[in-house]
Design an enzyme around this catalytic site. Sequence first.
Site, PDB file in Angstrom:
ATOM      1  N   HIS A   1       0.834  -1.208   0.000  1.00 52.44           N
ATOM      2  CA  HIS A   1       0.000   0.000   0.000  1.00 52.44           C
ATOM      3  C   HIS A   1       0.867   1.255   0.000  1.00 52.44           C
ATOM      4  O   HIS A   1       1.763   1.398   0.842  1.00 52.44           O
ATOM      5  CB  HIS A   1      -0.904   0.014   1.232  1.00 52.44           C
ATOM      6  CG  HIS A   1      -1.972  -1.031   1.214  1.00 52.44           C
ATOM      7  ND1 HIS A   1      -3.224  -0.798   0.690  1.00 52.44           N
ATOM      8  CD2 HIS A   1      -1.984  -2.324   1.650  1.00 52.44           C
ATOM      9  CE1 HIS A   1      -3.961  -1.894   0.807  1.00 52.44           C
ATOM     10  NE2 HIS A   1      -3.231  -2.837   1.387  1.00 52.44           N
TER      11      HIS A   1
ATOM     12  N   ASP B   1       0.189   4.473   0.804  1.00 53.83           N
ATOM     13  CA  ASP B   1       0.137   5.376   1.963  1.00 53.83           C
ATOM     14  C   ASP B   1       0.678   4.737   3.237  1.00 53.83           C
ATOM     15  O   ASP B   1       0.977   5.443   4.204  1.00 53.83           O
ATOM     16  CB  ASP B   1      -1.283   5.917   2.197  1.00 53.83           C
ATOM     17  CG  ASP B   1      -2.347   4.842   2.248  1.00 53.83           C
ATOM     18  OD1 ASP B   1      -2.050   3.664   1.967  1.00 53.83           O
ATOM     19  OD2 ASP B   1      -3.508   5.180   2.566  1.00 53.83           O
TER      20      ASP B   1
ATOM     21  N   GLU C   1      -8.648 -11.819   6.252  1.00 52.24           N
ATOM     22  CA  GLU C   1      -7.756 -11.158   7.208  1.00 52.24           C
ATOM     23  C   GLU C   1      -8.419 -10.983   8.565  1.00 52.24           C
ATOM     24  O   GLU C   1      -7.736 -10.799   9.565  1.00 52.24           O
ATOM     25  CB  GLU C   1      -7.336  -9.793   6.639  1.00 52.24           C
ATOM     26  CG  GLU C   1      -6.258  -9.078   7.443  1.00 52.24           C
ATOM     27  CD  GLU C   1      -5.898  -7.711   6.876  1.00 52.24           C
ATOM     28  OE1 GLU C   1      -4.898  -7.149   7.346  1.00 52.24           O
ATOM     29  OE2 GLU C   1      -6.609  -7.195   5.993  1.00 52.24           O
TER      30      GLU C   1
ATOM     31  N   ASP D   1       2.789  -5.649   2.780  1.00 51.29           N
ATOM     32  CA  ASP D   1       1.530  -4.969   3.081  1.00 51.29           C
ATOM     33  C   ASP D   1       1.780  -3.469   3.214  1.00 51.29           C
ATOM     34  O   ASP D   1       1.382  -2.682   2.363  1.00 51.29           O
ATOM     35  CB  ASP D   1       0.870  -5.538   4.341  1.00 51.29           C
ATOM     36  CG  ASP D   1      -0.598  -5.169   4.465  1.00 51.29           C
ATOM     37  OD1 ASP D   1      -1.177  -4.681   3.480  1.00 51.29           O
ATOM     38  OD2 ASP D   1      -1.174  -5.378   5.555  1.00 51.29           O
TER      39      ASP D   1
END
EC number: 3.5.4.4
Length: 336
Positions: free
Chosen positions: A17, A19, A202, A279
């Site tokens: 990701h 951000d 998740e 991640d």
Amino acid sequence: MTAIDFHKLAKIELHCHLDGSLSLSTIRHLAELAQIDLPEDDEELKQHVTAPVTCESLLEYLESFDYIRPLLQTNEALTIAAYDVAKQAALENVIYIEVRFAPELSMDKGLTVTETIDAVCQGLRQAQEEFGIIAKALVCGMRQSDQSLTACILDEANQVRDSDFVGFDFAGDELNYGPAAIKPLIEQVKSYNRPMTFHAGECGCPAFLAESIAMGIKRNGHATILAQEPELLDEFVKNGVTGELCLTSNLQTKAAVTVNDFPYLKMKAAGANITINTDNRTVSDTNLTKEYELYHKYFDSTVQDFYAHNKTAIEASFASDEEKEELLARLAKAYS
């Protein structure tokens, strides 16, 4: 036995990701551009942008992203951010990366969906030219957002024809917005005939991953629940789904309470398609080198395992056929 140089190994990353992966120096640069004050001390800043080693839940983990959102509201900021993440990856010998981001989170000050995608792709291209990494963008719909807004964002994104924007994802609050809750949006993306991955498994709900598989989605973010669900794992393998595993992140969010609750060894034994990912490099204070070290430490993963998982990642990637061919050749040479 010869020690493995994990940093030197060629790597592929499919689940990263934007951000959640900005370096501290880039966060400071973006804050300066946005005229936002940050703590002067790096350790204090890190506490804001890195999630606790153990969070109470996925939602607590996601709080770290709120700190970054105001910094990513201009074309310039998104280009700088995308370049930064791809550069970090290239410097640890990642030869292909897919960086995912949600346009919605960068539209607070008037940017359009198209502008956000163009800006991210520009940053990725700069890193490609400078470091030789192949870097692509994925667009995320936020599952907890207003569905009509998300539908508009996805439609506008689908109008963008940039070879570095290669697919879609749905991220955010899985627990309260499983696949059935956003089925119209999933069907909308499927109608585009463009590649798609999906966060599922998740938050401890096997039904969500089962629904994702039933909807024909062939790449799955996390898939952590497979550690507890042998029948679902059989379905996962039978349908040829590829798992985007994120060890450090799963331990933080308690998706896997302990290493024994992480699905890697069971997936490997079942012959599942496995890829290794960060991640969020900053939120989880990790990188792929650290992840490989952990797989070796906890699961005795070998260089041949890493080669196999990276080969799987290339095959499951949203790169073009020509790029896949080039990457497979580069990977084989690096591991020969």
